[in-house]
Design a protein around this motif. Structure first.
Motif, PDB file in Angstrom:
ATOM      1  N   CYS A   1      -2.582   6.211   4.583  1.00 30.19           N
ATOM      2  CA  CYS A   1      -3.860   5.284   4.333  1.00 30.19           C
ATOM      3  C   CYS A   1      -4.794   5.449   5.233  1.00 30.19           C
TER       4      CYS A   1
ATOM      5  N   ARG B   1      -7.458   3.502   5.189  1.00 31.52           N
ATOM      6  CA  ARG B   1      -8.056   2.281   5.646  1.00 31.52           C
ATOM      7  C   ARG B   1      -7.566   1.684   7.086  1.00 31.52           C
TER       8      ARG B   1
ATOM      9  N   PHE C   1       0.152   3.805   2.842  1.00 35.30           N
ATOM     10  CA  PHE C   1       0.805   3.492   3.910  1.00 35.30           C
ATOM     11  C   PHE C   1       2.141   3.902   4.263  1.00 35.30           C
TER      12      PHE C   1
ATOM     13  N   CYS D   1      -6.639  -2.116   5.797  1.00 31.03           N
ATOM     14  CA  CYS D   1      -6.468  -2.109   4.272  1.00 31.03           C
ATOM     15  C   CYS D   1      -6.165  -3.701   3.537  1.00 31.03           C
TER      16      CYS D   1
ATOM     17  N   CYS E   1       0.860  -1.167   0.151  1.00 30.95           N
ATOM     18  CA  CYS E   1      -0.255   0.040   0.094  1.00 30.95           C
ATOM     19  C   CYS E   1       0.986   1.034   0.260  1.00 30.95           C
TER      20      CYS E   1
ATOM     21  N   HIS F   1       0.656  -3.539   4.318  1.00 29.10           N
ATOM     22  CA  HIS F   1       1.238  -2.528   4.922  1.00 29.10           C
ATOM     23  C   HIS F   1       2.406  -3.078   5.540  1.00 29.10           C
TER      24      HIS F   1
HETATM   25 ZN    ZN Z   1      -3.184   0.985   2.988  1.00 25.95          ZN
END
Ligand code: ZN
Ligand code: ZN
Length: 269
Positions: free
Chosen positions: A168, A170, A163, A174, A160, A178
């Motif tokens: 991020c 989420r 991240f 997510c 991500c 991460h």
């Molecule tokens: Zn993420």
């Protein structure tokens, strides 16, 4: 048609193959997913499932045991960071015994399908296979390790990016990786150590082989011994010191480490 299928393989357009499993090696639907999770029979990458004890999950479990709610979970950030680095070092050292690691990533995700996942990518598929065979079923910190080949070889697709930039939204749930950050200098140090260790082992192997060879020749009678001496003499003249370059790569130099077999005793046969 075939080209179209190859292009959309593992993307959102692909209605057959699961894009999450394809890219990240983990999908929240697990076996209930409507799309196919095509598990590779070989890969450079292995996934050790749920082996890292995530500090948030651990704190939640502790709070629950002590009769406090999830809100009562307290994470000792500094302690968690130290534990993580010790964990990372443990795995880096252990996995490096099987070959050169190209990547070692620990997930910071909290979703049940990704929590505690560790991905290790080796330079060679055979190394990953060795690691899987030895690690699968072993215990680490009281947990039985479940290891599988992972389809992930390009972590740029799996991680991500938000991240990585600390944006991020989420959070821990997510569905992209991460990846817990590790100081580059620590990784470099461990890589150097692992390389030294592998070189040392290789030298010991070569030395053992040479000793066995010598023993074989001694036991094999005079003719064979003379034959070997002749070969050596010829080799020395022809290459202007083939044996000298061998002993040089043995004593130091990093260059000999990559071409295992090339510069080693294999050519002696
Ligand atoms: Zn993420
Ligand atoms: Zn899926």
């Amino acid at each position: 048609m075939a080209r179209h299928l190859a292009r959309i393989h593992g993307t959102e357009e692909d209605k057959v193959n699961c894009p999450f499993y394809f890219k990240i090696g983990a999908c929240r639907h697990a076996d209930r997913c409507s799309r196919i999770h095509h598990r590779p029979a070989f890969s450079q990458t292995i996934l050790i499932k749920h082996v890292y004890r995530h500090p948030i999950r651990e704190a939640e479990l502790k709070a629950a045991r002590e009769g406090r709610g999830v809100d009562g979970a307290i994470v000792d950030e500094e302690g968690a960071r130290e534990d993580f680095l010790a964990f990372f070092e443990d795995f880096f050292q252990e996995l490096s015994k099987f070959g050169r690691l190209e990547a070692l990533h620990v997930c910071d995700n909290l979703g049940d399908h990704m929590i505690g996942h560790v991905y290790a990518k080796f330079a060679e598929e055979e190394e990953a296979a060795d690691a899987l065979n030895v690690m699968n079923g072993r215990y680490y910190d009281g947990r039985r390790m479940e290891v599988e080949f992972s389809p992930v070889t390009d972590f740029r697709e799996a991680r991500c990016r938000d991240f990585d930039e600390d944006t991020c939204r989420r959070g821990g749930f997510c569905n992209f990786m991460h990846i817990k950050p590790v100081p580059l200098c620590l990784v470099r140090d461990m890589e150097d150590e692992a390389e030294d260790e592998r070189r040392r082992e290789e030298m010991e192997r070569m030395e053992r082989r040479r000793r066995e060879e010598r023993r074989d020749h001694r036991g094999g009678g005079g003719d064979r011994r003379r034959g070997r001496r002749d070969r050596e003499r010829k080799g020395g003249r022809r290459g202007g010191g083939g044996s000298r370059s061998r002993s040089r790569s043995r004593s130091h130099s990093k260059s000999g480490s990559r071409d295992r077999g090339g510069g080693s005793g294999v050519r002696y046969e």
